[in-house]
Every structure is written in C-alpha cells, then in structure tokens.
Design a protein around this motif. Structure first.
Motif, PDB file in Angstrom:
ATOM      1  N   TYR A  43      -1.635   4.712  -5.210  1.00  0.00           N
ATOM      2  CA  TYR A  43      -0.950   4.849  -4.013  1.00  0.00           C
ATOM      3  C   TYR A  43      -1.088   3.739  -3.268  1.00  0.00           C
ATOM      4  N   SER A  44      -2.058   2.913  -3.165  1.00  0.00           N
ATOM      5  CA  SER A  44      -2.331   1.550  -2.498  1.00  0.00           C
ATOM      6  C   SER A  44      -1.771   0.291  -2.989  1.00  0.00           C
ATOM      7  N   ARG A  45      -1.197  -0.344  -1.749  1.00  0.00           N
ATOM      8  CA  ARG A  45      -0.659  -1.765  -2.103  1.00  0.00           C
ATOM      9  C   ARG A  45      -1.843  -2.887  -1.239  1.00  0.00           C
ATOM     10  N   PHE A  46      -2.184  -3.635  -2.054  1.00  0.00           N
ATOM     11  CA  PHE A  46      -3.406  -4.549  -1.580  1.00  0.00           C
ATOM     12  C   PHE A  46      -2.800  -6.067  -1.704  1.00  0.00           C
ATOM     13  N   LEU A  47      -2.103  -6.461  -0.627  1.00  0.00           N
ATOM     14  CA  LEU A  47      -1.287  -7.933  -0.740  1.00  0.00           C
ATOM     15  C   LEU A  47      -1.985  -8.711   0.074  1.00  0.00           C
ATOM     16  N   VAL A  48      -1.819 -10.225  -0.506  1.00  0.00           N
ATOM     17  CA  VAL A  48      -2.388 -11.552   0.136  1.00  0.00           C
ATOM     18  C   VAL A  48      -1.185 -12.169   0.334  1.00  0.00           C
ATOM     19  N   VAL A  66       1.193   4.299   0.338  1.00  0.00           N
ATOM     20  CA  VAL A  66       2.447   5.210   0.266  1.00  0.00           C
ATOM     21  C   VAL A  66       2.166   6.293  -0.330  1.00  0.00           C
ATOM     22  N   MET A  67       2.250   7.369   0.376  1.00  0.00           N
ATOM     23  CA  MET A  67       2.216   8.762  -0.151  1.00  0.00           C
ATOM     24  C   MET A  67       3.152   9.729   0.353  1.00  0.00           C
ATOM     25  N   PHE A  68       3.946  10.212  -0.536  1.00  0.00           N
ATOM     26  CA  PHE A  68       5.086  10.876  -0.264  1.00  0.00           C
ATOM     27  C   PHE A  68       6.045  10.329   0.721  1.00  0.00           C
ATOM     28  N   GLU A  69       6.178  11.011   1.808  1.00  0.00           N
ATOM     29  CA  GLU A  69       6.859  10.634   3.057  1.00  0.00           C
ATOM     30  C   GLU A  69       6.542   9.905   3.965  1.00  0.00           C
ATOM     31  N   ALA A 102      10.824   3.274  -0.973  1.00  0.00           N
ATOM     32  CA  ALA A 102       9.926   4.216  -1.503  1.00  0.00           C
ATOM     33  C   ALA A 102      10.318   5.645  -1.010  1.00  0.00           C
ATOM     34  N   GLY A 103      11.181   5.791  -0.028  1.00  0.00           N
ATOM     35  CA  GLY A 103      11.584   7.137   0.438  1.00  0.00           C
ATOM     36  C   GLY A 103      10.742   7.566   1.581  1.00  0.00           C
ATOM     37  N   ALA A 104       9.958   6.708   2.116  1.00  0.00           N
ATOM     38  CA  ALA A 104       8.841   7.276   3.141  1.00  0.00           C
ATOM     39  C   ALA A 104       9.936   7.538   4.434  1.00  0.00           C
TER      40      ALA A 104
END
Ligand code: COA
Length: 157
Positions: A43-48, A66-69, A102-104
C-alpha cells in the motif's frame, strides 16, 4: 515543473535520499531501514523527483500510503538547493491525483506545529487542520493533523 519528474524510487536512490533526509528532518530522520521497509508494503508509494536528463539527480521524494478510502502522507522533503521552486507542490498534486484515481475520500497528514513552510504548503493545496495531536513527536512537540477531503469537492490547485 520542467526538467524534473516523479518516478518510483529504487535502491540506488537511497544514498541521495538519506542525504536529503538528514538535512530536512534533523529531528527524527528516517533511517535506511525505514525507507527500505516502504518498498515491501503493497500500500506504500515511495517516489523520487529526478532530472529528466539523467534520471539520477534526486531533488526530492515523498512516501505515502493508500489504504481503502484514505491516503496518508508519511514523509516529504526537497533538497535545500531546490526549495521554493514548486517541487513539493508538484509532488503533492501527484499524490492527490493518485488518491483520487484510487478512489480515496481524503488525504491525511501530520505536521509539526512549528513547521510553517510545510503548513503553508498544505494549506495552499486545500488541507485544513482536523485535530491537534499532543506530544506527537519524540521531542514532545504537538502535531497538527491535516486533511484534504476529496469526496465530490473540487481540488483547488
Ligand atoms: C516543506 C518543503 C517540503 C517545501 O518544499 P518546496 O519545494 O520548497 O515547496 P514549494 O516550492 O512547492 O512551495 C509550495 C508552497 O509551500 C509554501 N512554502 C514553501 N516554502 C516556504 C517557506 N520557506 N515559508 C513559507 N511558506 C513556504 C508556500 O505556500 C509555497 O507556495 P508559494 O510558492 O505559492 O508561496 C521543504 O521546505 C522541505 O523539504 N522541508 C523539510 C522537510 C519537511 O518539513 N517536510 C514536511 C514534513 S510534514
């Protein structure tokens, strides 16, 4: 922002990320293990944020879940030499777009009460304080929990 783009972080980026982190978060900097751990969470996004020419010069990074809502910002920083050029705003806009896709329903984050640049950054993107978390940080400082609601309301950039 011309010349720099976001992409998923890789192990080779970590030395530079840790250099930026040491300056950006002198109290409670993340360790290499913290960042490596993010690669393993689905569920983790790690961006540079890297230069388009070589794709190796890291000017900033962010980690969010990003987890569910709910999307939640875990950390964000920009190299001192690259601050004030809109890079943090660019990274957060990307987070918000991803969260919407993602629908959050909302984006949450915590920020030190004393961190005026970050608070102004978040407010400028429409975040508001949802609660105060007493002694949230290891040095006893309070945090503002801030939220951006995505449900139906237009996101103002
Ligand atoms: C907070 C931080 C990520 C901002 O990065 P940045 O790339 O310089 O920010 P941007 O150029 O995208 O600025 C966007 C907005 O943030 C606010 N901002 C940025 N720097 C600021 C400063 N020094 N003082 C006041 N507001 C500031 C402004 O509202 C700015 O909008 P504007 O340019 O329209 O005035 C950066 O200062 C940093 O890495 N700080 C250390 C790490 C940190 O505090 N992370 C947040 C933890 S919750």
């Amino acid at each position: 922002m011309e010349g720099y783009s976001l992409r998923p972080a890789a192990v080779d980026d970590l030395d530079r990320v840790l250099e930026i982190e040491a300056v950006a978060q002198p109290q409670g900097a993340w360790t290499r293990d913290h960042f490596v751990g993010e690669f393993e969470k689905p569920y983790s996004r790690f961006l540079v944020l890297t230069d388009d020419e070589t794709d190796t010069q890291v000017a900033g990074y962010l980690v969010y879940w990003v987890m569910f809502e709910e999307a939640s910002l875990q950390t964000i920083a920009v190299d001192v030499a690259a601050r004030g050029m809109g890079y943090a705003k660019l990274m957060l806009r990307s987070l918000i777009s991803d969260a919407v896709r993602a629908g959050a329903q909302r984006v949450n984050l915590e920020v030190r009460k004393s961190n005026v640049p970050a608070i102004q950054l978040y407010q400028g993107l429409g975040f508001t304080v949802s609660q105060i978390r007493k002694s949230f940080y290891s040095n006893g400082e309070d945090a503002y929990q801030m939220a951006l609601h995505l449900d139906g309301a237009p996101v103002v950039f």
